[in-house]
Design an enzyme around this catalytic site. Structure first.
Site, mmCIF file in Angstrom:
data_model
loop_
_atom_site.group_PDB
_atom_site.id
_atom_site.type_symbol
_atom_site.label_atom_id
_atom_site.label_comp_id
_atom_site.label_asym_id
_atom_site.label_seq_id
_atom_site.Cartn_x
_atom_site.Cartn_y
_atom_site.Cartn_z
ATOM 1 N N TYR A 183 28.171 2.651 -19.781
ATOM 2 C CA TYR A 183 29.145 2.520 -20.856
ATOM 3 C C TYR A 183 30.458 1.964 -20.294
ATOM 4 O O TYR A 183 30.983 0.954 -20.758
ATOM 5 C CB TYR A 183 29.380 3.884 -21.528
ATOM 6 N N LYS A 219 32.195 -1.651 -20.846
ATOM 7 C CA LYS A 219 33.480 -1.662 -21.562
ATOM 8 C C LYS A 219 34.544 -2.427 -20.760
ATOM 9 O O LYS A 219 35.395 -3.100 -21.336
ATOM 10 C CB LYS A 219 33.973 -0.236 -21.852
#
Length: 345
Positions: free
Chosen positions: A144, A148
């Protein structure tokens, strides 16, 4: 009668508008007189006066259709951080965002506000009053975070005053509030299984938890301040409640508010982190043969046992940001919004 905000007479598109943050953002934009449409992979609830476009982020034609006559885009679509599906993160956060940028430029969109994450600078070590000048994490602690970082870079590097495509990134931290499908339901489920008895570390670590309305407020301010001659262009902004709280105190307030006992036994941080790392490596090694997901990942242990709170000074100076809902009030509203999760309900 809807009174139009002076800067809101054009259409905006909320990508990921069916999600937790997206839905709250859509409601706030409607309240402020914006003309709103939503682009998402699936539709949760219909909202009158909102046009819904169903589609995949990597489908440029579907995006172009949704972007017709749109001048402002909010991009808040992302898989849940708890997922460990690397391909999904790369597809949505990197390939999808790249396609969104191309489609926005082709469609003549003027502004794009990205929902990034404060975790882009977090490596599992203490961050106290972290500013946006902190470098991106060199060793991101999950897919993640890794994707990101790449997503935020793509969006901020796409900012071009000359061509008139302006971008800004909002970095919220620890979003919570009514209708949250992650934090509170997972917390209650863990408590129901008798696994919320332990505090990782000494329990004094301070963390930012941010009420969803404050995150939405930060997004709207960024959009309205985003002009070719403003200092907001091409920058990232931390948005929090500006009230760091002990991680375990926050968890306890939610649990006790819903009728569950607060965690009370302490476990040494390094011991739990080492165990989580071992289980994570074991899960990777055994994946071809057997699939199991450890409850405690190194990321979750790091988030639960270290200091990680951020300065909002840049957002205050550049955008006039101040939280609109206090942490105490945010916790109260959140607890009240989950009567069905109350103990014995």
């Amino acid at each position: 009668l809807v009174v139009l905000h002076p800067q809101s007479n054009k259409r905006c598109l909320v990508i990921g508008g069916s999600g937790f943050l997206g839905r709250h953002l859509v409601e706030k934009l409607l309240d402020r007189g914006y003309s709103v449409s939503v682009f998402d992979i699936c539709q949760n609830d219909e909202l009158p006066s909102v046009t819904f476009h169903q589609g995949d982020l990597c489908d440029k034609q579907a995006l172009l259709s949704a972007l017709k006559d749109v001048s402002l885009v909010f991009h808040c679509a992302s898989p849940a951080p708890a997922s460990d599906n690397r391909e999904l993160f790369e597809r949505v956060n990197i390939q999808g965002t790249s396609t969104v940028i191309q489609a926005c430029k082709e469609a003549g969109v003027q502004k794009m506000v990205l929902t990034s994450s404060a975790s882009v600078v977090f490596e599992g070590k203490d961050i106290k009053n972290g500013k946006e000048s902190l470098p991106y994490a060199k060793k991101p602690i999950d897919y993640y975070t890794q994707t990101k970082i790449m997503q935020e870079k793509l969006v901020l590097e796409a900012c071009d005053r000359e061509s008139g495509f302006l971008t800004v990134a909002i970095r919220p931290h620890g979003i919570f509030g009514p209708r949250d499908p992650q934090l509170v339901p997972i917390l209650v489920d863990t408590a129901c299984r008798g696994k919320m008895k332990f505090i990782i570390g000494d329990g004094t670590n301070l963390v930012d938890f941010t009420f969803v309305e404050n995150v939405v407020h930060g997004h709207v301010l960024a959009a309205e301040r985003l002009k070719a001659d403003s200092s907001v262009c091409g920058k990232a902004y931390h948005i929090t409640n500006d009230e760091p709280i002990r991680f375990w105190d926050f968890m306890s307030e939610i649990l006790v508010g819903l009728g569950y006992p607060a965690p009370r036994y302490h476990l040494p941080y390094l011991f739990v982190y080492g165990l989580a790392l071992l289980l994570w490596m074991l899960a990777l090694l055994l994946r071809p043969l057997i699939s199991f997901k450890p409850t405690f990942t190194p990321m979750r242990v790091a988030l639960a046992g270290t200091h990680h709170y951020y300065s909002c000074d840049r957002a205050k100076d550049d955008m006039g940001y101040t939280p609109v809902v206090s942490l105490k009030e945010g916790i109260k509203r959140t607890v009240e919004s989950y009567p069905h999760l109350r103990r014995g309900a």
